[in-house]
Motif scaffolding. Structure first.
Motif, short mmCIF file in Angstrom:
data_model
loop_
_atom_site.label_atom_id
_atom_site.label_comp_id
_atom_site.label_asym_id
_atom_site.label_seq_id
_atom_site.Cartn_x
_atom_site.Cartn_y
_atom_site.Cartn_z
N SER A 143 18.65 -9.04 14.64
CA SER A 143 19.09 -7.65 14.66
C SER A 143 18.35 -6.89 13.57
CB SER A 143 20.60 -7.56 14.41
OG SER A 143 20.90 -7.98 13.08
N GLU A 144 18.53 -5.59 13.55
CA GLU A 144 17.89 -4.77 12.52
C GLU A 144 18.33 -5.21 11.13
OE1 GLU A 144 17.72 -0.10 11.06
OE2 GLU A 144 18.17 -0.57 13.15
N ALA A 145 19.59 -5.58 10.98
CA ALA A 145 20.10 -6.00 9.68
C ALA A 145 19.41 -7.27 9.18
CB ALA A 145 21.61 -6.23 9.76
N ASP A 146 18.97 -8.12 10.12
CA ASP A 146 18.32 -9.38 9.73
C ASP A 146 16.95 -9.17 9.10
OD1 ASP A 146 20.40 -11.05 10.68
OD2 ASP A 146 19.67 -10.80 12.73
N LEU A 147 16.37 -7.99 9.27
CA LEU A 147 15.06 -7.72 8.68
C LEU A 147 15.13 -7.67 7.15
CD1 LEU A 147 13.63 -5.02 11.12
CD2 LEU A 147 13.56 -7.52 11.31
N ALA A 148 16.33 -7.50 6.63
CA ALA A 148 16.50 -7.49 5.17
C ALA A 148 16.54 -8.89 4.58
CB ALA A 148 17.79 -6.76 4.82
N THR B 291 15.18 1.86 0.56
CA THR B 291 14.64 3.22 0.37
C THR B 291 13.82 3.75 1.54
OG1 THR B 291 12.65 2.37 -0.73
CG2 THR B 291 14.55 2.87 -2.12
N ALA B 292 13.25 2.88 2.35
CA ALA B 292 12.42 3.33 3.47
C ALA B 292 12.50 2.33 4.62
CB ALA B 292 10.97 3.52 3.03
N PRO B 293 13.70 2.15 5.20
CA PRO B 293 13.85 1.14 6.25
C PRO B 293 12.95 1.36 7.45
CG PRO B 293 15.77 2.60 6.16
CD PRO B 293 14.96 2.87 4.93
N GLN B 294 12.56 2.62 7.70
CA GLN B 294 11.70 2.87 8.86
C GLN B 294 10.33 2.21 8.70
OE1 GLN B 294 12.55 4.97 6.51
NE2 GLN B 294 11.13 6.70 6.27
N TRP B 295 9.82 2.16 7.44
CA TRP B 295 8.53 1.52 7.21
C TRP B 295 8.67 0.00 7.26
CZ3 TRP B 295 6.52 5.46 8.68
CH2 TRP B 295 6.57 6.69 8.06
N ASN C 129 13.31 -6.09 -0.34
CA ASN C 129 14.58 -5.51 -0.77
C ASN C 129 14.45 -4.02 -1.09
OD1 ASN C 129 15.95 -7.93 -0.51
ND2 ASN C 129 15.68 -8.51 -2.65
N HIS C 130 13.36 -3.65 -1.75
CA HIS C 130 13.14 -2.25 -2.10
C HIS C 130 12.92 -1.41 -0.84
CE1 HIS C 130 10.75 0.85 -4.73
NE2 HIS C 130 11.94 1.30 -4.35
N ALA D 105 0.82 -1.21 0.00
CA ALA D 105 0.00 0.00 0.00
C ALA D 105 0.86 1.26 0.00
CB ALA D 105 -0.92 0.00 1.22
N LEU D 106 2.09 1.14 0.49
CA LEU D 106 3.03 2.27 0.51
C LEU D 106 3.82 2.38 -0.79
CD1 LEU D 106 4.31 1.97 4.19
CD2 LEU D 106 2.68 3.62 3.27
N GLY D 107 3.49 1.55 -1.79
CA GLY D 107 4.08 1.70 -3.11
C GLY D 107 5.17 0.73 -3.48
N PHE D 108 5.48 -0.22 -2.60
CA PHE D 108 6.50 -1.22 -2.91
C PHE D 108 5.83 -2.38 -3.66
CE2 PHE D 108 7.86 0.90 1.02
CZ PHE D 108 9.05 1.45 0.57
N SER D 109 6.42 -2.78 -4.78
CA SER D 109 5.76 -3.77 -5.63
C SER D 109 6.72 -4.87 -6.04
CB SER D 109 5.19 -3.08 -6.88
OG SER D 109 6.22 -2.44 -7.62
N GLY D 110 6.18 -5.85 -6.79
CA GLY D 110 6.98 -6.99 -7.23
C GLY D 110 6.71 -8.19 -6.35
N SER D 111 7.63 -9.13 -6.38
CA SER D 111 7.52 -10.32 -5.54
C SER D 111 7.70 -9.91 -4.07
CB SER D 111 8.58 -11.35 -5.92
OG SER D 111 9.87 -10.86 -5.60
#
Length: 445
Positions: free
Chosen positions: A410-415, A92-96, A87-88, A75-81
């Motif tokens: 950790s925060e890095a693991d969220l990716a 571009t918006a790690p806080q979201w 990844n996107h 809904a915030l505009g991130f698309s694809g798989s």
């Protein structure tokens, strides 16, 4: 007809992490970006549930929301798989992304406001899921939490489910964390105390941190639940303590049956509040209003120890116990205060300390982790039985956590896109264990 209070605790979700998302919550912000241990967090929560069950108290389980919340990210505009969305977002918006990964639904005190059937006009138990509109990571919980509550309290003859209030600041609702019920016994009509941080028609409000509960939200819930005006009070939190980190009333006050424990700085115009409570309370057993002096426990120590975010429970053997976080044993003066409280002339005669460090570091103590529901025997029998904790379910959930949860996040693991799959696999299995049906967006209807 007999009544009891049932604690429905929120299971800690697989993506439990320290993102520091909750402005106004001192512990959340202080521990931002530390490495979390989801497995330990979930097991600590289950151990608390099991200890209360062993005391003879009915104990229920609430499933967590599915995370990450891909629908919000899309809904915030991130698309694809799904992987492309993650990844996107991380680039571009790690806080979201962090908001959509939050396991904050574990704090079930914010799941809903529940009015027991002995208080309502139609004689049914009423449930309104909280809209949690003040914080994005919490506001996105309402839809799934409503489905989970409907799957647990799933008998229309006994339970009335209301939709969350509108997602608007005027109706900011944080659930039972700002609601207390006083009665001389669980099954008698009680005095409903709705505590709010802000009345949108008043200039009395905090200046540093936000007030999360509005009077307008509390009034709307009282109306929809059919509560008698004579047995309903709307009380304002002291804005000065909100600005010191008291983001919910259950960080500064707690009540159970005919006992109300609160700090001397808890409420705006507190002497008048105390008189109102005394005047409106009805019951054969005397009301115990226990005001904790600042000289005994400062606001800073109350927030640090989460003394008031303990659970206050009535024991089957008689008397009451405080279920306190172990932090109360290490903050100067708090353990001494609790020891003296148990020796004083009131129904509280025991303190049980529990290790909930993983939750505490994110800003939630024993009371945050549970939704209190006063129920008759018939209503309890109508609850989804698979969500009531016994030895078998406890062992099953411990094994489930051990199989599926990471012991480091950790925060890095969220990716890591694999975290998404791990979480969905775990929750799909959990929905079968608890017989919830298809409550999660990723499940096939």
């Amino acid at each position: 007809m007999s009544f009891c209070e049932v604690n429905f605790d929120g299971l800690v979700g697989p993506t439990h992490n320290y993102a520091g998302l909750s402005f106004g919550n001192v512990a959340s912000q202080t521990n931002a970006n530390k490495v979390a241990n989801p497995k330990q967090a979930a097991l600590q929560g289950l151990e608390k549930m099991w200890q209360l069950a062993q005391l003879g108290l009915p104990q229920g389980v609430l499933a967590p929301n599915a995370r990450p919340d891909l629908a919000t990210l899309r809904a915030l505009g991130f698309s694809g798989s799904d992987t492309q969305v993650i990844n996107h977002a991380v680039k571009t918006a790690p806080q979201w992304l962090k908001a959509c990964y939050s396991a904050s639904s574990m704090w079930a005190a914010n799941a809903a406001t529940v009015s027991p059937s002995c208080d309502t006009q139609d004689g049914k138990l009423h449930i309104t899921p909280a809209n949690l509109t003040n914080k994005l990571h919490r506001a996105i919980e309402a839809k799934t939490t409503a489905k989970i509550l409907a799957a647990v309290f799933n008998h229309e003859d006994y339970f009335v489910h209301h939709p969350p209030l509108p997602q608007h600041p005027v109706f900011g609702d944080e659930g039972a964390a700002n609601y207390t019920r006083l009665a001389d016994s669980y099954g008698h009509a009680g005095l409903a105390l709705f505590v709010y941080g802000e009345d949108v028609n008043s200039a009395v409000k905090p200046t540093c941190f936000p007030a999360r509960q509005t009077r307008q939200a509390s009034e709307a819930i009282a109306r929809s639940h059919g509560l008698a005006p004579a047995q309903t009070l709307f009380i304002q939190q002291n804005p000065a303590v909100i600005d010191q980190g008291v983001f919910h009333n259950d960080v500064i006050a707690i009540g159970n049956e005919n006992v109300f424990l609160f700090h001397e700085q808890a409420f705006y115009q507190q002497p008048q509040v105390i008189e109102q409570i005394r005047a409106h309370y009805q019951g054969a057993r005397p009301l115990h209003l226990i005001e904790v002096a600042s000289a005994a426990v400062s606001i800073a120590d109350a927030v640090k120890s989460y003394l008031f975010n303990s659970q206050l429970v009535s024991l089957p053997s008689g008397g009451m116990a405080i279920i306190a976080p172990s932090e109360c044993q290490i903050v100067d003066g708090v353990e001494q205060y609790l020891s003296a409280l148990c020796k004083a002339s009131n129904p509280i005669n025991e303190v049980i300390y529990l290790d909930l460090k993983q939750s505490m570091q994110n800003g939630g103590g024993p009371a945050c982790l549970r939704l209190r529901v006063v129920m008759s025997d018939q209503e309890l029998a109508a609850v989804n039985p698979r969500c009531m904790l016994d030895a078998s379910l406890y062992q099953q959930l411990v094994a489930w956590v051990t199989r599926h949860y990471r012991d480091r996040l950790s925060e890095a693991d969220l990716a890591d896109p694999s975290l998404l799959q791990e979480s969905q696999t775990a929750l799909d299995e959990l929905s079968q264990i608890l017989a919830l049906g298809s409550v999660y967006p990723f499940q096939q209807v």
